[in-house]
Enzyme design. Structure first.
Site, mmCIF file in Angstrom:
data_model
loop_
_atom_site.group_PDB
_atom_site.id
_atom_site.type_symbol
_atom_site.label_atom_id
_atom_site.label_comp_id
_atom_site.label_asym_id
_atom_site.label_seq_id
_atom_site.Cartn_x
_atom_site.Cartn_y
_atom_site.Cartn_z
ATOM 1 N N CYS A 116 0.818 -1.235 0.000
ATOM 2 C CA CYS A 116 0.000 0.000 0.000
ATOM 3 C C CYS A 116 0.845 1.276 0.000
ATOM 4 O O CYS A 116 0.318 2.364 -0.226
ATOM 5 C CB CYS A 116 -0.945 0.003 1.185
ATOM 6 N N HIS A 256 -3.231 7.374 2.566
ATOM 7 C CA HIS A 256 -3.639 6.071 2.049
ATOM 8 C C HIS A 256 -5.001 5.732 2.670
ATOM 9 O O HIS A 256 -5.228 5.973 3.857
ATOM 10 C CB HIS A 256 -2.590 5.026 2.433
ATOM 11 N N ASN A 286 -10.014 0.124 -0.018
ATOM 12 C CA ASN A 286 -8.550 0.173 -0.112
ATOM 13 C C ASN A 286 -8.111 -0.412 -1.462
ATOM 14 O O ASN A 286 -8.206 -1.620 -1.664
ATOM 15 C CB ASN A 286 -7.953 -0.629 1.054
HETATM 16 C C1 LIG Z 1 -9.701 -5.339 9.567
HETATM 17 C C2 LIG Z 1 -10.282 -4.336 10.542
HETATM 18 C C3 LIG Z 1 -11.283 -3.447 9.867
HETATM 19 C C4 LIG Z 1 -10.976 -5.096 11.664
HETATM 20 O O1 LIG Z 1 -11.470 -4.186 12.602
HETATM 21 P P1 LIG Z 1 -11.194 -4.415 14.147
HETATM 22 O O2 LIG Z 1 -11.872 -3.328 14.842
HETATM 23 O O3 LIG Z 1 -9.700 -4.531 14.316
HETATM 24 O O4 LIG Z 1 -11.927 -5.753 14.404
HETATM 25 P P2 LIG Z 1 -11.327 -7.108 14.995
HETATM 26 O O5 LIG Z 1 -10.524 -7.803 13.965
HETATM 27 O O6 LIG Z 1 -10.696 -6.834 16.330
HETATM 28 O O7 LIG Z 1 -12.669 -7.878 15.214
HETATM 29 C C5 LIG Z 1 -13.678 -7.420 16.106
HETATM 30 C C6 LIG Z 1 -14.873 -8.341 15.997
HETATM 31 O O8 LIG Z 1 -15.533 -8.085 14.747
HETATM 32 C C7 LIG Z 1 -15.661 -9.301 14.025
HETATM 33 N N1 LIG Z 1 -15.556 -9.020 12.588
HETATM 34 C C8 LIG Z 1 -14.443 -9.023 11.832
HETATM 35 N N2 LIG Z 1 -14.763 -8.710 10.555
HETATM 36 C C9 LIG Z 1 -16.083 -8.498 10.538
HETATM 37 C C10 LIG Z 1 -16.993 -8.146 9.526
HETATM 38 N N3 LIG Z 1 -16.604 -7.944 8.251
HETATM 39 N N4 LIG Z 1 -18.293 -7.999 9.849
HETATM 40 C C11 LIG Z 1 -18.713 -8.194 11.107
HETATM 41 N N5 LIG Z 1 -17.908 -8.534 12.103
HETATM 42 C C12 LIG Z 1 -16.604 -8.691 11.830
HETATM 43 C C13 LIG Z 1 -14.524 -10.153 14.511
HETATM 44 O O9 LIG Z 1 -14.780 -11.527 14.288
HETATM 45 C C14 LIG Z 1 -14.494 -9.811 15.978
HETATM 46 O O10 LIG Z 1 -15.520 -10.512 16.633
HETATM 47 P P3 LIG Z 1 -15.273 -11.131 18.090
HETATM 48 O O11 LIG Z 1 -14.978 -9.942 18.954
HETATM 49 O O12 LIG Z 1 -16.555 -11.812 18.368
HETATM 50 O O13 LIG Z 1 -14.085 -12.039 17.927
HETATM 51 C C15 LIG Z 1 -9.155 -3.476 11.192
HETATM 52 O O14 LIG Z 1 -8.361 -4.275 12.008
HETATM 53 C C16 LIG Z 1 -8.288 -2.816 10.180
HETATM 54 O O15 LIG Z 1 -8.711 -1.939 9.449
HETATM 55 N N6 LIG Z 1 -6.987 -3.193 10.173
HETATM 56 C C17 LIG Z 1 -6.051 -2.605 9.279
HETATM 57 C C18 LIG Z 1 -6.234 -3.256 7.968
HETATM 58 C C19 LIG Z 1 -5.511 -2.557 6.892
HETATM 59 O O16 LIG Z 1 -5.426 -1.371 6.895
HETATM 60 N N7 LIG Z 1 -5.010 -3.352 5.980
HETATM 61 C C20 LIG Z 1 -4.414 -2.888 4.812
HETATM 62 C C21 LIG Z 1 -3.014 -2.608 5.046
HETATM 63 S S1 LIG Z 1 -2.519 -1.436 3.884
#
Ligand SMILES: CC(C)(COP(=O)(O)OP(=O)(O)OC[C@H]1O[C@@H](n2cnc3c(N)ncnc32)[C@H](O)[C@@H]1OP(=O)(O)O)[C@@H](O)C(=O)NCCC(=O)NCCS
Length: 332
Positions: A116, A256, A286
């Site tokens: 990214c 980004h 993204n």
């Molecule tokens: C991926 C992302 C959106 C997840 O959000 P988060 O707040 O970290 O959520 P978590 O992974 O901690 O999950 C929280 C809960 O939501 C759930 N969950 C995950 N994806 C879900 C979805 N699409 N819909 C509903 N629930 C979801 C998880 O299972 C978890 O449930 P639990 O608490 O019962 O285990 C976030 O971590 C993120 O944006 N990370 C950076 C990713 C990124 O930028 N990647 C590209 C790099 S350039």
């Protein structure tokens, strides 16, 4: 003679027509619009559909539009760099395909992979070729067809990514406009949190790797989030400090587009008001190397000559960085 800087003299973006909404994702995985919107800021993303449609389709669309709007003859392009993590093929470079498609027959071209952060790494690399005085017209493309490496049964990743990209033209300037500074970083220990397990030389494709779904993005979202929120904000603040810029001096933050919460944290740390933050994550998600040129393209008409822009990104690798640009033209 004044120092030569590499000025951005045009920008153009390209996205496919198909819109994948949060509502449609609700029919594919256990998720909902409210969760996706509040956790990421994304409402919809674009998907490039059809046989034999690779990232070069996106890059070619962006470069064709760029050449047309800037009145540039493709034969005058010296170099084209394509930042991408989803090349059409492992080789030849997608940049070569794009150069061929647009008729840039005098350009040499190559791909650059920094996930990214790819567009910023490519922009910084390209600017050196201009600053030495050796080349006059360089195109930097940032484009990705992320849908080609996403598992649409994995709700952690399929809600985030989309397809799209953009391209900028760089030309020499001696009045101080253009790319003023860049700070780039990598930390290879980040591999464990964000990678694709198979399909490279370490683990070539086999029936087993296909069955194990190892040709898709693997991500530990919360680990990536923690890293991103700290480092994207730090590197953006660092480049401001290094160049004696306060939040008031910055006309635009061009972040980004990975997660709205990461963007907000970066703007806060920089002391930049939210109305000066380029945002299109709600429309495209993204697009990896594509997000920053897509933002520049969509906000181009609001940019004024002399505006200070801070571009900031982070991504797989880990990679992260920021680039300080003094915008070189008023949009017509
Ligand atoms: C991926 C992302 C959106 C997840 O959000 P988060 O707040 O970290 O959520 P978590 O992974 O901690 O999950 C929280 C809960 O939501 C759930 N969950 C995950 N994806 C879900 C979805 N699409 N819909 C509903 N629930 C979801 C998880 O299972 C978890 O449930 P639990 O608490 O019962 O285990 C976030 O971590 C993120 O944006 N990370 C950076 C990713 C990124 O930028 N990647 C590209 C790099 S350039």
């Amino acid at each position: 003679m004044n120092k030569i800087t590499a000025a951005i003299t045009g920008v153009h973006g390209w996205v496919p027509d198909y819109v994948l909404t949060n509502k449609e994702l609700e029919t594919m995985v256990e998720t909902n619009d409210e969760w996706i919107t509040s956790r990421t800021g994304i409402k919809e993303r674009r998907i490039l559909k059809g046989e034999n449609q690779g990232t070069s389709v996106i890059g070619t669309g962006a470069v064709k539009g760029l050449l047309e709007k800037t009145g540039t003859d493709a034969k005058d392009i010296d170099l084209l760099i394509c930042a991408t993590t989803t090349p059409d093929m492992l080789f030849p470079a997608t940049a070569n395909v794009i150069s061929h498609n647009v008729g840039a027959i005098n350009a040499f071209s190559y791909d650059l992979q920094a996930a990214c952060s790819g567009f910023l790494f490519a922009l910084s690399t390209a600017s050196q070729f201009i600053e030495t005085g050796k080349y006059k017209k360089v195109i930097v493309v940032g484009a990705d067809k992320m849908s080609s490496i996403i598992d649409y049964t994995d709700r952690q990743t399929c809600i985030i990514f989309g397809d799209g990209g953009g391209a900028v033209l760089l030309e020499p300037d001696t009045e101080g406009y253009g790319i003023k500074d860049s700070i780039l970083h990598t930390d290879g220990s980040g591999e464990q949190f964000l990678h694709m397990k198979a399909g490279g030389s370490r683990k070539p494709a086999t029936p087993e790797t296909l069955l194990a779904k190892e040709h898709y993005v693997f991500q530990e979202g919360s680990q990536v989030f923690k890293f991103a929120v700290t480092n994207m904000a730090s590197v953006a603040a660092e480049i401001m400090e290094k160049n004696n810029l306060t939040g008031d001096d910055v006309a635009w933050l061009v972040p980004h587009q990975a997660n709205k919460r990461i963007i907000d944290a970066t703007a806060n740390r920089m002391g930049v008001n939210s109305d000066k933050v380029m945002l299109n994550i709600h429309k495209y998600g993204n697009t990896t190397s594509g997000t920053i040129p897509l933002c520049l393209w969509e906000y181009e008409k609001q940019l004024k000559k002399g505006d200070n822009l801070i571009l900031a990104a982070f991504g797989g690798g880990f990679t992260w960085g920021s680039v300080y640009v003094k915008w070189a033209y008023d949009s017509k």
